[in-house]
Design a protein around this motif. Structure first.
Motif, PDB file in Angstrom:
ATOM      1  N   ALA A   1      86.939  40.582 -59.072  1.00 26.15           N
ATOM      2  CA  ALA A   1      87.072  41.483 -57.910  1.00 26.15           C
ATOM      3  C   ALA A   1      88.524  41.890 -57.724  1.00 26.15           C
ATOM      4  CB  ALA A   1      86.545  40.787 -56.653  1.00 26.15           C
TER       5      ALA A   1
ATOM      6  N   ALA B   1      73.820  36.351 -62.184  1.00 26.83           N
ATOM      7  CA  ALA B   1      75.112  35.692 -62.377  1.00 26.83           C
ATOM      8  C   ALA B   1      75.076  34.281 -61.793  1.00 26.83           C
ATOM      9  CB  ALA B   1      76.228  36.514 -61.721  1.00 26.83           C
ATOM     10  N   VAL B   2      74.390  34.146 -60.659  1.00 26.61           N
ATOM     11  CA  VAL B   2      74.275  32.827 -60.020  1.00 26.61           C
ATOM     12  C   VAL B   2      73.390  31.919 -60.871  1.00 26.61           C
ATOM     13  CG1 VAL B   2      73.535  31.612 -57.926  1.00 26.61           C
ATOM     14  CG2 VAL B   2      74.544  33.893 -57.752  1.00 26.61           C
TER      15      VAL B   2
ATOM     16  N   LEU C   1      84.561  35.068 -60.635  1.00 26.98           N
ATOM     17  CA  LEU C   1      84.095  36.317 -60.029  1.00 26.98           C
ATOM     18  C   LEU C   1      85.136  36.882 -59.070  1.00 26.98           C
ATOM     19  CD1 LEU C   1      80.324  35.439 -59.479  1.00 26.98           C
ATOM     20  CD2 LEU C   1      81.363  36.733 -61.337  1.00 26.98           C
ATOM     21  N   ALA C   2      85.857  35.983 -58.385  1.00 22.47           N
ATOM     22  CA  ALA C   2      86.910  36.449 -57.469  1.00 22.47           C
ATOM     23  C   ALA C   2      88.021  37.158 -58.256  1.00 22.47           C
ATOM     24  CB  ALA C   2      87.475  35.273 -56.678  1.00 22.47           C
TER      25      ALA C   2
ATOM     26  N   ARG D   1      73.650  46.948 -60.563  1.00 19.29           N
ATOM     27  CA  ARG D   1      73.146  45.581 -60.622  1.00 19.29           C
ATOM     28  C   ARG D   1      72.326  45.191 -59.404  1.00 19.29           C
ATOM     29  NH1 ARG D   1      79.289  43.760 -60.784  1.00 19.29           N
ATOM     30  NH2 ARG D   1      79.758  43.523 -58.603  1.00 19.29           N
ATOM     31  N   TRP D   2      72.378  46.010 -58.320  1.00 24.40           N
ATOM     32  CA  TRP D   2      71.558  45.713 -57.134  1.00 24.40           C
ATOM     33  C   TRP D   2      70.147  46.273 -57.270  1.00 24.40           C
ATOM     34  CZ3 TRP D   2      74.340  42.199 -55.234  1.00 24.40           C
ATOM     35  CH2 TRP D   2      75.724  42.324 -55.189  1.00 24.40           C
TER      36      TRP D   2
ATOM     37  N   PRO E   1      86.820  44.862 -51.971  1.00 20.83           N
ATOM     38  CA  PRO E   1      86.624  43.423 -51.777  1.00 20.83           C
ATOM     39  C   PRO E   1      87.881  42.678 -51.354  1.00 20.83           C
ATOM     40  CG  PRO E   1      86.386  44.028 -54.112  1.00 20.83           C
ATOM     41  CD  PRO E   1      86.458  45.297 -53.325  1.00 20.83           C
TER      42      PRO E   1
ATOM     43  N   LEU F   1      80.047  36.290 -53.766  1.00 19.29           N
ATOM     44  CA  LEU F   1      80.752  35.747 -54.935  1.00 19.29           C
ATOM     45  C   LEU F   1      81.525  36.854 -55.634  1.00 19.29           C
ATOM     46  CD1 LEU F   1      77.820  33.532 -56.239  1.00 19.29           C
ATOM     47  CD2 LEU F   1      79.955  32.704 -55.290  1.00 19.29           C
ATOM     48  N   PHE F   2      80.869  38.011 -55.804  1.00 18.72           N
ATOM     49  CA  PHE F   2      81.524  39.135 -56.471  1.00 18.72           C
ATOM     50  C   PHE F   2      82.682  39.684 -55.637  1.00 18.72           C
ATOM     51  CE2 PHE F   2      77.487  39.362 -58.836  1.00 18.72           C
ATOM     52  CZ  PHE F   2      77.998  39.418 -60.113  1.00 18.72           C
TER      53      PHE F   2
ATOM     54  N   ASN G   1      72.010  40.328 -52.051  1.00 14.31           N
ATOM     55  CA  ASN G   1      71.693  38.901 -52.094  1.00 14.31           C
ATOM     56  C   ASN G   1      73.019  38.159 -51.994  1.00 14.31           C
ATOM     57  OD1 ASN G   1      72.706  38.319 -54.898  1.00 14.31           O
ATOM     58  ND2 ASN G   1      71.154  39.855 -55.376  1.00 14.31           N
TER      59      ASN G   1
ATOM     60  N   ASP H   1      84.872  32.254 -52.582  1.00 22.86           N
ATOM     61  CA  ASP H   1      85.953  31.467 -53.170  1.00 22.86           C
ATOM     62  C   ASP H   1      87.129  31.351 -52.192  1.00 22.86           C
ATOM     63  OD1 ASP H   1      87.219  30.139 -55.456  1.00 22.86           O
ATOM     64  OD2 ASP H   1      88.545  31.868 -55.483  1.00 22.86           O
TER      65      ASP H   1
ATOM     66  N   GLU I   1      84.341  46.019 -62.821  1.00 25.89           N
ATOM     67  CA  GLU I   1      82.957  46.123 -62.369  1.00 25.89           C
ATOM     68  C   GLU I   1      81.998  45.379 -63.281  1.00 25.89           C
ATOM     69  OE1 GLU I   1      81.739  50.124 -61.579  1.00 25.89           O
ATOM     70  OE2 GLU I   1      82.750  50.053 -59.646  1.00 25.89           O
TER      71      GLU I   1
ATOM     72  N   PRO J   1      82.832  30.777 -58.920  1.00 26.93           N
ATOM     73  CA  PRO J   1      83.299  31.682 -57.858  1.00 26.93           C
ATOM     74  C   PRO J   1      84.722  32.189 -58.113  1.00 26.93           C
ATOM     75  CG  PRO J   1      82.130  29.829 -56.897  1.00 26.93           C
ATOM     76  CD  PRO J   1      82.288  29.523 -58.367  1.00 26.93           C
ATOM     77  N   GLN J   2      85.554  31.318 -58.695  1.00 31.97           N
ATOM     78  CA  GLN J   2      86.933  31.728 -59.034  1.00 31.97           C
ATOM     79  C   GLN J   2      86.931  32.868 -60.061  1.00 31.97           C
ATOM     80  OE1 GLN J   2      89.657  28.832 -60.829  1.00 31.97           O
ATOM     81  NE2 GLN J   2      89.556  27.740 -58.863  1.00 31.97           N
TER      82      GLN J   2
ATOM     83  N   SER K   1      72.403  41.285 -60.128  1.00 34.06           N
ATOM     84  CA  SER K   1      73.515  40.537 -59.529  1.00 34.06           C
ATOM     85  C   SER K   1      73.193  39.052 -59.402  1.00 34.06           C
ATOM     86  CB  SER K   1      73.864  41.127 -58.171  1.00 34.06           C
ATOM     87  OG  SER K   1      72.714  41.192 -57.360  1.00 34.06           O
TER      88      SER K   1
ATOM     89  N   GLY L   1      84.629  37.848 -53.933  1.00 39.62           N
ATOM     90  CA  GLY L   1      85.681  36.828 -53.882  1.00 39.62           C
ATOM     91  C   GLY L   1      85.773  36.130 -52.537  1.00 39.62           C
TER      92      GLY L   1
ATOM     93  N   SER M   1      74.915  36.790 -53.944  1.00 38.78           N
ATOM     94  CA  SER M   1      75.952  36.966 -54.975  1.00 38.78           C
ATOM     95  C   SER M   1      76.992  38.010 -54.567  1.00 38.78           C
ATOM     96  CB  SER M   1      75.328  37.333 -56.328  1.00 38.78           C
ATOM     97  OG  SER M   1      74.862  38.652 -56.320  1.00 38.78           O
TER      98      SER M   1
END
Lengths: 282, 94
Positions: free
Chosen positions: B68, B43-44, B64-65, A186-187, A262, A36-37, A31, A42, B73, B61-62, B40, A39, A33
């Motif tokens: 990453a 989170a949104v 979560l970035a 989480r998926w 990522p 977002l995960f 999805n 952003d 995880e 978003p920052q 997942s 990065g 997200s």
């Protein structure tokens, strides 16, 4: 939650940033997200107007019993593009999201400035791709399910996968989550709803995106394939048969670059978007 | 807003989030995916719920970035508390 009615469907999307339009298309079972995960949302929103959305049957977008072929999902995208009044956009598609992006480039070229693919398998190229049935990601998944006491078929079979997840007992789900780790586990939650749909079959339909039609696509394409991709034959085919295709490799990844590397993935996408943007328009 | 108040807020919200009840104590070390069983997309949903709760846009978003970038995880509740404390405070200063 921002939603937009398109094709009679309530589609969830997120938008951030200003500038040229970039649209992110996730893989089947994921999805929005994922971006977002990774990065990516952003990073890109500092230079572009980035739109990410949930495909039908995924995330917070409605589920329908049918309508998951790449041509149908390309029509969903085109309707969303109109509804949000986007400019011709750069499309970034992971796995099946890449197939949808290419189908959109073919059918609605006025909406697409370029495409960045992340490790897709194309049903229309099945004859040149030997590795789908035993793709490494499927083998890994089979091993994980076996630990939870669930046997998946030897060859890739999403319909059975969706049903198997829907039928997991709480104990099996717990065992699977522990084995997969948080990033993969989480998926899982998104899969049971797809068991009641044609998605598992639809995603392997050529749906008009044949090898010949793929070769007609004239927009620039960047084929980002993973270092340990199961689909390197597809990568080589695209490189030699598309009109305008550049190939690059994502180090360390094996089909799930946005999850497995990522930062490397994001850096490559930024680099290639920058390169595409600097090209003179045709 | 103090970190303690934000943690209490979050704990209340997460005890029954998206129809999932969590009966154990929620503290700074509770993990969103490993313990609370977040999907997942949750989170949104949580991000938007918190923006509504605090009445302001927050740079999730920052967060979560950054997650990453350091290869993490999972996210602990305490990390979200610190993030909220920082951004809620900075918005109150301006």
């Amino acid at each position: 939650m921002p939603h937009q009615q398109v094709n009679g469907l309530n589609v969830h999307y997120q938008q951030a940033g200003q500038g040229d339009d970039v649209v992110l298309l996730h893989a089947v079972t994921a999805n929005l997200s994922v971006w977002l995960f990774a990065g990516l949302m952003d990073a890109l929103s500092q230079e572009y107007r980035v739109t990410a959305y949930d495909l039908r049957g995924h995330g917070l977008t409605e589920t329908t019993p049918t309508g998951y072929t790449s041509v149908e999902l390309a029509h969903d995208f085109a309707a969303l593009h109109d509804a949000l009044e986007l400019q011709p956009a750069y499309l970034i598609g992971h796995s099946y999201g890449g197939v949808i992006a290419m189908h959109t480039a073919l059918l609605c070229p006025d909406k697409v400035r370029g495409v960045i693919l992340s490790d897709p398998y194309f049903p229309g190229l099945a004859s040149i791709e030997p590795n789908l049935p035993r793709a490494n990601v499927w083998i890994d998944l089979r091993e994980s399910f076996a630990i939870a006491g669930v046997e998946l078929p030897e060859n890739v079979d999403f319909r059975t996968l969706f049903r198997a997840v829907a039928d997991l007992t709480p104990q099996q789900m717990q065992a699977l989550r522990q084995h997969l780790g948080p990033a993969s586990a989480r998926w899982l939650a998104g899969l049971p709803r797809l068991a009641e749909t044609s998605c598992g079959e639809d995603l392997f339909q050529t749906a008009g995106l044949t090898a010949e039609r793929l070769a007609e696509i004239y927009q620039p394409v960047v084929a980002l394939y993973d270092e340990y991709s199961p689909f390197m034959a597809t990568c080589k085919y695209l490189q030699s048969h598309l009109k305008d295709c550049v190939v690059d490799l994502v180090p360390g990844a094996k089909h799930m670059a946005p999850v497995q590397n990522p930062s490397g993935f994001t850096a490559l996408v930024r680099h290639h978007l920058q390169r595409l943007r600097q090209r003179p328009s045709d | 807003m103090t970190s303690e108040a934000i943690l209490a807020d979050l704990a209340q919200l997460l005890q029954n989030f998206q129809g999932r009840e969590y009966s154990d104590t929620i503290d700074r070390h509770t993990r969103f995916f490993g313990d609370l069983g977040f999907a997942s997309i949750d989170a949104v949903v949580l991000g938007e719920a918190l923006e509504r709760r605090y009445g302001q846009k927050l740079p999730f978003p920052q967060l979560l970035a950054e997650l990453a970038q350091r290869g993490a995880e999972d996210l602990e509740v305490g990390e979200l508390v610190d993030f909220l404390a920082q951004h809620l405070a900075s918005s109150q200063e301006t």
